[in-house]
Design a protein around this motif. Structure first.
Motif, PDB file in Angstrom:
ATOM      1  N   PRO A 317       0.794  -1.239   0.000  1.00 46.24           N
ATOM      2  CA  PRO A 317       0.000   0.000   0.000  1.00 46.24           C
ATOM      3  C   PRO A 317       0.823   1.285   0.000  1.00 46.24           C
ATOM      4  CG  PRO A 317      -0.839  -1.560   1.616  1.00 46.24           C
ATOM      5  CD  PRO A 317       0.446  -2.129   1.108  1.00 46.24           C
ATOM      6  N   THR A 318       2.008   1.263   0.593  1.00 50.53           N
ATOM      7  CA  THR A 318       2.743   2.512   0.731  1.00 50.53           C
ATOM      8  C   THR A 318       3.939   2.586  -0.221  1.00 50.53           C
ATOM      9  OG1 THR A 318       4.067   1.582   2.496  1.00 50.53           O
ATOM     10  CG2 THR A 318       2.096   2.760   3.155  1.00 50.53           C
ATOM     11  N   LYS A 319       3.836   1.880  -1.320  1.00 50.54           N
ATOM     12  CA  LYS A 319       4.930   1.931  -2.296  1.00 50.54           C
ATOM     13  C   LYS A 319       4.358   2.188  -3.679  1.00 50.54           C
ATOM     14  CE  LYS A 319       7.916   1.267   0.838  1.00 50.54           C
ATOM     15  NZ  LYS A 319       8.797   2.356   1.252  1.00 50.54           N
ATOM     16  N   MET A 320       5.234   2.591  -4.599  1.00 54.23           N
ATOM     17  CA  MET A 320       4.726   3.024  -5.897  1.00 54.23           C
ATOM     18  C   MET A 320       4.874   1.976  -6.989  1.00 54.23           C
ATOM     19  SD  MET A 320       6.611   3.975  -8.749  1.00 54.23           S
ATOM     20  CE  MET A 320       6.308   5.579  -9.446  1.00 54.23           C
ATOM     21  N   GLU A 321       3.976   2.058  -7.971  1.00 53.32           N
ATOM     22  CA  GLU A 321       4.009   1.203  -9.140  1.00 53.32           C
ATOM     23  C   GLU A 321       3.180   1.893 -10.223  1.00 53.32           C
ATOM     24  OE1 GLU A 321       4.175  -3.413  -8.767  1.00 53.32           O
ATOM     25  OE2 GLU A 321       2.102  -2.915  -9.195  1.00 53.32           O
ATOM     26  N   GLN A 322       3.480   1.573 -11.481  1.00 50.94           N
ATOM     27  CA  GLN A 322       2.667   2.105 -12.587  1.00 50.94           C
ATOM     28  C   GLN A 322       1.997   0.948 -13.305  1.00 50.94           C
ATOM     29  OE1 GLN A 322       5.971   4.108 -14.661  1.00 50.94           O
ATOM     30  NE2 GLN A 322       4.971   6.069 -14.210  1.00 50.94           N
ATOM     31  N   ALA A 323       1.309   0.133 -12.536  1.00 45.43           N
ATOM     32  CA  ALA A 323       0.799  -1.112 -13.115  1.00 45.43           C
ATOM     33  C   ALA A 323      -0.707  -1.094 -13.355  1.00 45.43           C
ATOM     34  CB  ALA A 323       1.188  -2.293 -12.232  1.00 45.43           C
ATOM     35  N   ASP A 324      -1.346   0.050 -13.168  1.00 41.38           N
ATOM     36  CA  ASP A 324      -2.803   0.112 -13.381  1.00 41.38           C
ATOM     37  C   ASP A 324      -3.174   0.646 -14.759  1.00 41.38           C
ATOM     38  OD1 ASP A 324      -2.894  -0.664 -10.768  1.00 41.38           O
ATOM     39  OD2 ASP A 324      -3.865   1.141  -9.986  1.00 41.38           O
ATOM     40  N   LEU A 325      -2.178   0.946 -15.569  1.00 37.56           N
ATOM     41  CA  LEU A 325      -2.490   1.627 -16.831  1.00 37.56           C
ATOM     42  C   LEU A 325      -3.489   0.853 -17.692  1.00 37.56           C
ATOM     43  CD1 LEU A 325      -2.070   3.855 -18.893  1.00 37.56           C
ATOM     44  CD2 LEU A 325      -0.049   2.652 -19.706  1.00 37.56           C
ATOM     45  N   LEU A 326      -3.196  -0.412 -17.950  1.00 38.54           N
ATOM     46  CA  LEU A 326      -4.086  -1.162 -18.832  1.00 38.54           C
ATOM     47  C   LEU A 326      -5.452  -1.376 -18.198  1.00 38.54           C
ATOM     48  CD1 LEU A 326      -1.736  -3.759 -20.576  1.00 38.54           C
ATOM     49  CD2 LEU A 326      -2.571  -1.559 -21.416  1.00 38.54           C
ATOM     50  N   SER A 327      -5.462  -1.578 -16.884  1.00 40.06           N
ATOM     51  CA  SER A 327      -6.782  -1.772 -16.264  1.00 40.06           C
ATOM     52  C   SER A 327      -7.581  -0.472 -16.265  1.00 40.06           C
ATOM     53  CB  SER A 327      -6.672  -2.380 -14.867  1.00 40.06           C
ATOM     54  OG  SER A 327      -6.023  -1.524 -13.981  1.00 40.06           O
ATOM     55  N   MET A 328      -6.922   0.678 -16.296  1.00 40.90           N
ATOM     56  CA  MET A 328      -7.661   1.939 -16.386  1.00 40.90           C
ATOM     57  C   MET A 328      -8.232   2.133 -17.793  1.00 40.90           C
ATOM     58  SD  MET A 328      -7.786   3.176 -13.465  1.00 40.90           S
ATOM     59  CE  MET A 328      -7.835   1.456 -13.048  1.00 40.90           C
ATOM     60  N   ILE A 329      -7.506   1.634 -18.776  1.00 41.50           N
ATOM     61  CA  ILE A 329      -7.984   1.758 -20.152  1.00 41.50           C
ATOM     62  C   ILE A 329      -9.219   0.890 -20.368  1.00 41.50           C
ATOM     63  CG2 ILE A 329      -7.358   1.106 -22.529  1.00 41.50           C
ATOM     64  CD1 ILE A 329      -4.560   2.227 -21.864  1.00 41.50           C
ATOM     65  N   SER A 330      -9.259  -0.232 -19.634  1.00 37.79           N
ATOM     66  CA  SER A 330     -10.392  -1.136 -19.839  1.00 37.79           C
ATOM     67  C   SER A 330     -11.281  -1.239 -18.603  1.00 37.79           C
ATOM     68  CB  SER A 330      -9.874  -2.516 -20.229  1.00 37.79           C
ATOM     69  OG  SER A 330      -9.005  -2.973 -19.225  1.00 37.79           O
ATOM     70  N   LEU A 331     -11.121  -0.317 -17.644  1.00 38.71           N
ATOM     71  CA  LEU A 331     -11.953  -0.375 -16.430  1.00 38.71           C
ATOM     72  C   LEU A 331     -13.425  -0.458 -16.831  1.00 38.71           C
ATOM     73  CD1 LEU A 331     -11.759  -0.094 -13.260  1.00 38.71           C
ATOM     74  CD2 LEU A 331     -12.311   2.310 -13.580  1.00 38.71           C
ATOM     75  N   SER A 332     -14.114  -1.445 -16.322  1.00 40.45           N
ATOM     76  CA  SER A 332     -15.528  -1.719 -16.603  1.00 40.45           C
ATOM     77  C   SER A 332     -15.694  -2.577 -17.863  1.00 40.45           C
ATOM     78  CB  SER A 332     -16.335  -0.425 -16.755  1.00 40.45           C
ATOM     79  OG  SER A 332     -17.680  -0.680 -16.410  1.00 40.45           O
TER      80      SER A 332
END
Ligand SMILES: Cc1ncc(C[n+]2csc(CCOP(=O)(O)OP(=O)(O)O)c2C)c(N)n1
Ligand code: SF4
Lengths: 595, 291
Positions: A317-332
């Motif tokens: 929870p308290t560390k960084m990553e840029q791993a949500d990009l694809l899930s944001m493009i296809s969220l929902s």
């Protein structure tokens, strides 16, 4: 004769247990240097621990602007032994360690301390703090701060001002802190060198602010009227900053019962005509998926901040990553247009939030602001931002016009954008619906489902929704080069890693025989294809740097621009990237093995 | 039609309901539109919000503004809309699956917040739209598509739940008695705070157990028995009654401040009517905090 060392930059770290007050001291220190005209840059190292454990606050102070930090330390404040265990090796030769002799035994480091000619100041911080006020160990920080001021010949009066402002409402605590500061300042540290920070030339009235606060301020300046949010690291400070200022800014700020509620609340608020936002991180964003699609389907403008943390699931929870990009493009589920902006620095947290609200209203789509732990929680000093910004609310229908004589919420138009009306506008009553609908927002899922007329409308509606984002592409910003356009090597990045990457570029240009530049993206989706192509074509050899395992942005470039990178580096341990780490990773690549 | 007649049906929508003939939901729909008209509400100042289910198509059959949300999320949408514009009259209508199943968390929290809206649940003790599965309010032993050997979970008690969550107006109606329903809706609309009505609304297609006939033999009105609706413990005890006799009417009513009266911003202004941005605010008062 006493030697003198002049520092253009001091890199320092406070380490201790959670609850020791490191972050608040770190902030005061930044405000102090800010008031002296220096540049400051802070990164917290937190754990999901409230008391105990090991946390730290990293700070860089410089005579020129900085957008990155380095692991190598000039000063280490070790409030506990673990700080030495974890960070000792980062202390530079000739560096300084200030430590608490009451609880930290430095014996095992003695040889190395001598070897590295480290100046060790070991004093009983706990005892001293207890002598001032028996319960407040947090005063240990202030004592250490006094020592530090003395070591660097820094003005103590200015720190008095900072403390006075911080504790304006509590004269007792102020008094304790002033006493503590003086104790540290008076402590005889027996230096044989005189240390000084180079002269500052910055403005004295800059502000010290973090990424989340800039997003919050950008939202407020954009006319945010309703924020609903459920607490989660590292998005919570958006909620707390706006809650604190709700009455002043005229924003209704409510803590929702969960993220499902939060996003559905802002959809309701937006239907009523309010600019509305929610913020969260991975776990909460995942919960929002269904409603996010509803906002897209019903063309309801909302702004959703995703401050990414390391996933999946609870992840780190308290560390960084840029791993949500694809899930944001296809969220929902289904295909639902949206826009995604990833600020590259604190300044852009404001600018892109303003843009997010305008794009949401103008194109009637949900917009995601993609920050991450490192950016949301990073602090920096910058000039005051201009709060007087351009607001574009898009097509709003108030009464019959020549263009729209009769209100139809989803009227087919040239650009795909229809008029929007808010209750109680007369003559515009309609039912917002997540089912496919006709121009008047009548559902096609009931008795009209499957009838030939509905087929036609369905296809036209899909077309309409995507037409909007095609149009949106025209006002998106393409990527930016840093350094000369025709460099031998280009590091590509997106979002918050820009500062470290650009510094790495500068260092590589100095230390290697090649020329280097970077290409950084902030308008991520839809990807501005033409502008992106123009820049990519100029690249001779590319190295992608992104903080995820599956090359998510690389996949996007390949899919949308039909372009492949030459090479890639990544950094997945959760810590915020530093320029030297990036350089090290580059030289580990096969191509550079012999350099 | 003359003006008066038109006025009487001004909340009636243009689209004809696609509910099964005889569905209980018609009762609530006609009672609601007629009360709204009678009390002088205007369709453009009224917003009807629902989730997903047969019952949740409700807004489409009216002439008001409306939001047909996703399954279970009508209340949060209503909350957001209400807070930014409390001058709108908001009615949330949905089913038992929508409100007592997937959306039950929001039910509790919305009640607790005492926001000034009306929430009506068309409780048919079955999932209608998905063709007959059991619901959280299904009767024990009921054989449904998903419970071939009978429902083996105890049903939710919406009245006790609403009371426990702090709803300030709690009632039960029966769609077979539209006169009484109209009375309850009128009282709910006039109540300042979160008004909840559990409406027994038989599904004639999928619930062959809890039918109009079944209810007709059991329901009685609290208004007929000298019941004190200001007493919370009485309300709780009465809420437990279900079986041979089923109470309808107002179980509880009290007045406390509503959220739009306590929220530090909403209590002073209707935010959608305010200017956008921070231009009017002293810059220093914003930026000083960061120095
Ligand atoms: C998230 C989600 N899960 C499942 C469904 C499928 N679904 C639609 S309506 C419904 C139940 C409806 O029951 P109820 O709310 O009691 O309404 P009724 O049809 O009986 O009036 C379900 C499960 C859905 N639409 N969304
Ligand atoms: S299936 Fe049941 S609930 Fe649905 S419309 Fe028919 S009778 Fe009403």
């Amino acid at each position: 004769m006493v030697n003198e060392i002049s520092y253009p930059l001091i890199s320092l770290k406070w380490g201790g247990a959670a609850g020791d007050g490191l972050q608040s001291t770190g902030l005061l220190m930044q405000k102090y240097f800010n008031s002296l005209g220096y540049s400051v840059f802070g990164i917290p190292g937190t754990q999901s621990t409230i008391r105990g454990g090991h946390v730290w606050q990293h700070l860089q102070v410089a005579i020129t602007r900085i957008d990155h930090f380095d692991e190598e330390l000039d000063v280490l404040f070790a409030l506990n032994k673990q700080t030495l265990d974890v960070h000792f090796n980062n202390v530079k030769n000739n560096g300084i360690i200030i430590t608490n002799s009451d609880i930290v035994n430095t014996d095992e480091f003695n040889i190395k301390i001598v070897e590295k000619e480290i100046h060790l100041v070991s004093l009983p911080l706990t005892t001293n703090a207890r002598n001032i006020e028996s319960r407040s160990l947090i005063l240990a920080n202030t004592i250490a701060m006094g020592v530090f001021l003395k070591l660097f010949n820094l003005p103590i009066e200015q720190y008095h001002e900072i403390l006075k402002k911080r504790f304006a409402k509590n004269s007792k605590i102020l008094e304790y802190n002033l006493t503590a500061l003086q104790i540290g300042f008076n402590y005889n540290t027996e230096q044989d060198v005189s240390r000084r920070l180079g002269p500052s030339n910055g403005k004295l009235d800059n502000i010290v602010i973090n990424g989340n606060q800039m997003i919050a301020l950008g939202a407020a300046a954009s006319g945010l009227k309703f924020l609903a949010q459920y607490p989660i690291t590292p998005a919570s400070s958006i909620l707390t900053y706006l809650a604190m200022n709700a009455a002043k800014f005229g924003i209704i700020v409510r803590q929702a019962e969960d993220e499902l509620a939060a996003i559905n609340m802002i959809i309701g608020a937006s239907f009523g005509g309010a600019r509305a936002m929610t913020a969260s991180s991975g776990p909460g964003i995942s919960l929002m998926a269904e409603a996010f699609g509803y906002a897209s389907m019903t063309e309801t403008p909302i702004v959703v901040v995703n401050s990414m943390r390391a996933g999946p699931s609870t992840g780190i929870p308290t560390k960084m990553e840029q791993a949500d990009l694809l899930s944001m493009i296809s969220l929902s589920h289904g295909e639902s247009p949206r826009a995604i902006f990833a600020p590259r620095n604190i300044e852009e947290c404001f600018e892109l939030t303003v843009k997010a609200f305008n794009v949401a209203d103008k194109y009637q789509i949900p917009v995601i602001i993609l920050s991450d732990f490192a950016l949301s929680e990073q602090t920096k000093n910058i000039p005051e931002v201009d709060l007087n910004i351009k607001i574009n609310r898009g097509k709003i229908w108030q009464k019959p016009s020549s263009e729209f004589p009769k209100f139809k919420r989803f009227q087919f138009t040239e650009d795909g954008i229809s008029p929007r009306a808010f209750p109680p506008t007369p003559e515009a009553n309609y039912i917002l619906v997540g089912a496919e609908h006709d121009e008047e927002s009548h559902s096609l899922s009931g008795n009209r489902c499957g009838l030939p007329n509905s087929w036609t409308i369905r296809e036209k509606m899909i077309e309409k929704r995507f037409k909007k984002v095609k149009k949106l592409e025209e006002e998106l910003d393409g990527p930016e080069f840093y350094g000369s356009n025709d460099a031998d090597y280009t590091i590509i990045c997106w979002g918050s890693t820009q500062g470290a990457v650009n510094e790495a570029v500068d260092r590589l240009n100095k230390s290697t025989k090649y020329s280097w530049n970077s290409l950084s993206f902030s308008n991520l989706f839809p990807i501005p294809i033409q502008l992106t192509k123009e820049k990519l074509q100029q690249i001779k050899y590319s190295i992608m740097f992104e903080i995820n395992y599956t090359n998510q942005f690389e996949q996007l470039l390949y899919l949308y621009v039909d372009w492949k990178v030459n090479n890639r580096i990544k950094h997945l341990n959760g810590e915020t990237s530093t320029p030297n780490l990036i350089i090290k990773k580059i030289f580990q690549l096969e191509e550079f093995k012999n350099e | 039609m003359n003006k008066d007649e038109l006025e009487k049906i001004k909340f009636k929508g243009d689209v004809k309901p696609n509910w099964c003939p005889g569905c209980g939901d018609y009762g609530l729909l006609s009672a609601t539109t007629s009360v709204l008209s009678d009390l002088g509400y205007q369709p453009n100042e009224t917003v009807i919000i629902s989730g997903i289910g047969c019952s949740s198509s409700f807004p489409h059959w009216t002439s008001a503004y409306g939001i047909h949300m996703i399954h279970g999320r009508a209340l949060p949408a209503a909350y957001g809309l209400h807070m930014v514009n409390p001058s709108l009259k908001i009615i949330v209508a949905g089913g038992d699956g929508d409100g007592y199943g997937i959306g039950v968390g929001h039910f509790i929290h919305t009640a607790r917040r005492n926001i000034n809206i009306v929430y009506m649940v068309m409780n048919n003790q079955i999932y209608g739209l998905t063709l007959g599965q059991s619901s959280p309010s299904s009767q024990q032993g009921h054989i449904t598509l998903t419970t071939p050997s009978g429902v083996d979970e105890r049903p939710i008690n919406p009245i006790s739940l609403a009371l426990g969550a702090g709803a300030t107006f709690v009632a039960r109606g029966f769609s077979g008695d539209t006169k009484h329903l109209r009375y309850l809706i009128e009282r709910a609309l006039n109540h300042k705070g979160f008004s909840f009505i559990d409406v027994l609304s038989p599904c004639v297609t999928f619930n062959k157990l809890n039918t109009f006939q079944w209810f007709k033999q059991r329901v009685y009105k609290l208004e007929d028995i000298n019941f004190d609706k200001s007493n919370l413990s009485d309300a709780f005890s009465r809420s437990l009654e279900w079986g041979e006799k089923i109470p309808t009417g107002i179980f509880y009513e009290t007045t406390i401040p509503t959220l739009d009266e306590t929220d530090p911003v909403a209590r002073n202004k209707i935010v959608v009517k305010e200017k956008l941005g921070l231009d009017n605010i002293d810059r220093n008062s914003i930026f000083d905090y960061f120095r």
